[in-house]
Design a protein around this motif. Sequence first.
Motif, PDB file in Angstrom:
ATOM      1  N   UNK A   1       0.869  -1.165   0.000  1.00  0.00           N
ATOM      2  CA  UNK A   1       0.000   0.000   0.000  1.00  0.00           C
ATOM      3  C   UNK A   1       0.907   1.215   0.000  1.00  0.00           C
ATOM      4  N   UNK A   2       0.600   2.366  -0.474  1.00  0.00           N
ATOM      5  CA  UNK A   2      -0.439   2.715  -1.417  1.00  0.00           C
ATOM      6  C   UNK A   2       0.200   2.691  -2.805  1.00  0.00           C
ATOM      7  N   UNK A   3      -0.475   2.088  -3.762  1.00  0.00           N
ATOM      8  CA  UNK A   3       0.112   1.937  -5.094  1.00  0.00           C
ATOM      9  C   UNK A   3      -0.956   1.684  -6.145  1.00  0.00           C
ATOM     10  N   UNK A   4      -0.623   1.991  -7.376  1.00  0.00           N
ATOM     11  CA  UNK A   4      -1.457   1.589  -8.498  1.00  0.00           C
ATOM     12  C   UNK A   4      -1.230   0.105  -8.783  1.00  0.00           C
ATOM     13  N   UNK A   5      -2.110  -0.472  -9.580  1.00  0.00           N
ATOM     14  CA  UNK A   5      -1.938  -1.852 -10.029  1.00  0.00           C
ATOM     15  C   UNK A   5      -0.708  -1.930 -10.933  1.00  0.00           C
ATOM     16  N   UNK A   6       0.184  -2.890 -10.646  1.00  0.00           N
ATOM     17  CA  UNK A   6       1.420  -2.977 -11.424  1.00  0.00           C
ATOM     18  C   UNK A   6       1.933  -4.424 -11.463  1.00  0.00           C
ATOM     19  N   UNK A   7       1.645  -5.141 -12.552  1.00  0.00           N
ATOM     20  CA  UNK A   7       2.093  -6.546 -12.646  1.00  0.00           C
ATOM     21  C   UNK A   7       3.608  -6.707 -12.593  1.00  0.00           C
ATOM     22  N   UNK A   8       4.363  -5.623 -12.813  1.00  0.00           N
ATOM     23  CA  UNK A   8       5.824  -5.757 -12.735  1.00  0.00           C
ATOM     24  C   UNK A   8       6.293  -5.979 -11.288  1.00  0.00           C
ATOM     25  N   UNK A   9       5.377  -5.833 -10.325  1.00  0.00           N
ATOM     26  CA  UNK A   9       5.725  -6.094  -8.923  1.00  0.00           C
ATOM     27  C   UNK A   9       5.474  -7.548  -8.523  1.00  0.00           C
ATOM     28  N   UNK A  10       5.088  -8.387  -9.481  1.00  0.00           N
ATOM     29  CA  UNK A  10       4.665  -9.749  -9.145  1.00  0.00           C
ATOM     30  C   UNK A  10       5.758 -10.547  -8.435  1.00  0.00           C
ATOM     31  N   UNK A  11       7.005 -10.408  -8.878  1.00  0.00           N
ATOM     32  CA  UNK A  11       8.088 -11.159  -8.230  1.00  0.00           C
ATOM     33  C   UNK A  11       8.235 -10.786  -6.761  1.00  0.00           C
ATOM     34  N   UNK A  12       7.977  -9.529  -6.461  1.00  0.00           N
ATOM     35  CA  UNK A  12       8.102  -9.040  -5.085  1.00  0.00           C
ATOM     36  C   UNK A  12       7.037  -9.670  -4.177  1.00  0.00           C
TER      37      UNK A  12
ATOM     38  N   UNK B   1     -10.049  10.286  -5.563  1.00  0.00           N
ATOM     39  CA  UNK B   1     -10.146  10.508  -7.003  1.00  0.00           C
ATOM     40  C   UNK B   1      -9.406   9.415  -7.762  1.00  0.00           C
ATOM     41  N   UNK B   2      -8.619   8.600  -7.025  1.00  0.00           N
ATOM     42  CA  UNK B   2      -8.059   7.405  -7.628  1.00  0.00           C
ATOM     43  C   UNK B   2      -6.576   7.436  -7.930  1.00  0.00           C
ATOM     44  N   UNK B   3      -5.970   8.621  -7.925  1.00  0.00           N
ATOM     45  CA  UNK B   3      -4.542   8.685  -8.269  1.00  0.00           C
ATOM     46  C   UNK B   3      -3.706   7.923  -7.237  1.00  0.00           C
ATOM     47  N   UNK B   4      -2.837   7.036  -7.747  1.00  0.00           N
ATOM     48  CA  UNK B   4      -1.927   6.311  -6.852  1.00  0.00           C
ATOM     49  C   UNK B   4      -2.574   5.187  -6.076  1.00  0.00           C
ATOM     50  N   UNK B   5      -3.725   4.702  -6.543  1.00  0.00           N
ATOM     51  CA  UNK B   5      -4.423   3.624  -5.818  1.00  0.00           C
ATOM     52  C   UNK B   5      -4.967   2.578  -6.777  1.00  0.00           C
ATOM     53  N   UNK B   6      -5.486   1.486  -6.205  1.00  0.00           N
ATOM     54  CA  UNK B   6      -6.105   0.461  -7.051  1.00  0.00           C
ATOM     55  C   UNK B   6      -7.471   0.052  -6.531  1.00  0.00           C
ATOM     56  N   UNK B   7      -8.182  -0.629  -7.408  1.00  0.00           N
ATOM     57  CA  UNK B   7      -9.531  -1.092  -7.076  1.00  0.00           C
ATOM     58  C   UNK B   7      -9.470  -2.430  -6.337  1.00  0.00           C
ATOM     59  N   UNK B   8     -10.637  -2.807  -5.789  1.00  0.00           N
ATOM     60  CA  UNK B   8     -10.776  -4.125  -5.161  1.00  0.00           C
ATOM     61  C   UNK B   8     -10.453  -5.250  -6.150  1.00  0.00           C
ATOM     62  N   UNK B   9     -10.913  -5.112  -7.385  1.00  0.00           N
ATOM     63  CA  UNK B   9     -10.651  -6.163  -8.383  1.00  0.00           C
ATOM     64  C   UNK B   9      -9.158  -6.226  -8.708  1.00  0.00           C
ATOM     65  N   UNK B  10      -8.521  -5.062  -8.790  1.00  0.00           N
ATOM     66  CA  UNK B  10      -7.069  -5.061  -9.040  1.00  0.00           C
ATOM     67  C   UNK B  10      -6.298  -5.661  -7.858  1.00  0.00           C
ATOM     68  N   UNK B  11      -6.798  -5.472  -6.642  1.00  0.00           N
ATOM     69  CA  UNK B  11      -6.168  -6.123  -5.480  1.00  0.00           C
ATOM     70  C   UNK B  11      -6.258  -7.638  -5.631  1.00  0.00           C
ATOM     71  N   UNK B  12      -7.433  -8.113  -6.040  1.00  0.00           N
ATOM     72  CA  UNK B  12      -7.593  -9.547  -6.287  1.00  0.00           C
ATOM     73  C   UNK B  12      -6.675 -10.039  -7.391  1.00  0.00           C
ATOM     74  N   UNK B  13      -6.562  -9.242  -8.459  1.00  0.00           N
ATOM     75  CA  UNK B  13      -5.685  -9.631  -9.573  1.00  0.00           C
ATOM     76  C   UNK B  13      -4.226  -9.664  -9.130  1.00  0.00           C
ATOM     77  N   UNK B  14      -3.849  -8.719  -8.259  1.00  0.00           N
ATOM     78  CA  UNK B  14      -2.482  -8.680  -7.720  1.00  0.00           C
ATOM     79  C   UNK B  14      -2.180  -9.962  -6.937  1.00  0.00           C
TER      80      UNK B  14
END
Length: 253
Positions: free
Chosen positions: A162-173, A194-207
């Motif tokens: 936290x706090x971050x946008x959705x980013x698949x490049x962080x998957x290894x971490x 307003x959403x800047x620098x954050x992710x949705x519930x679905x993106x959290x699940x995808x992460x």
Amino acid sequence: MSNFNNFTFKINILGWWGAFPQPGGATCGVLVTTSEGKFLLDCGGGVLSKYFEHANLTDQFQGVLLSHLHYDHMGDVGCLYYAINYALRVGLRSNKPQVYAPKTPETMWDAVQYPFCDTHILEDGMKIHMAGADITVKKVNHTIECYAFRIEKNGKTIVYYTDTTYDPSHTDFIKGADLLICEATISMGTRHTIGAGHMTDIEAGQTAANGNVKELCLYHLPSDGDIPFMRIRAGSAYNGEIYTPDIRSEFII
Ligand SMILES: [Zn+2]
Ligand SMILES: [Zn+2]
């Protein structure tokens, strides 16, 4: 002292609201306890009161890692410092706690300096050893300098993200974590951010799915979110166990 024969980490989510707390709650803060001590991940508004429900400030408390210097992650640091000062004065503890934080914004970095704590600058890729755990620091995508933490001990792993946008490049971490504590600040119909620098519930699940983690706890929740609905939405992207801290706030790993 608890019996640590059966677990490596005890995780208490002390507060989980983004930006500002709801009645009786706190903004962001997680207490990590091992057989060798304890430390905080963030210390937002309301967290110190919750901390004292679980622990005191003897030398077992070793420090705090501040992901970034927004008030919902560091608003209670000033009062924590006063409590540390008191604990040192009356002999409850003898050591200074270790405080880690980003160097920017500089006015906020200056604000977290205190004579009775040792402060350290967080940097991408750095390693920290605290309470017997090995912690890896990763820079994430927020509106100001912000870091995530991968915490490992005895082959067990907690990731605080936290706090971050959705980013698949962080998957290894994130990969293979026993518990992923992941922000979910946006949901359908919410106006909390307003959403800047954050992710949705679905993106959290995808992460969580990308990292193939064992359990997901949604965190940094919006004041106007329908929390059970957010859990369902996260579950549309991830098949593992999903928790929200209003229902479950303690994890034994
Ligand atoms: Zn925040
Ligand atoms: Zn923030």
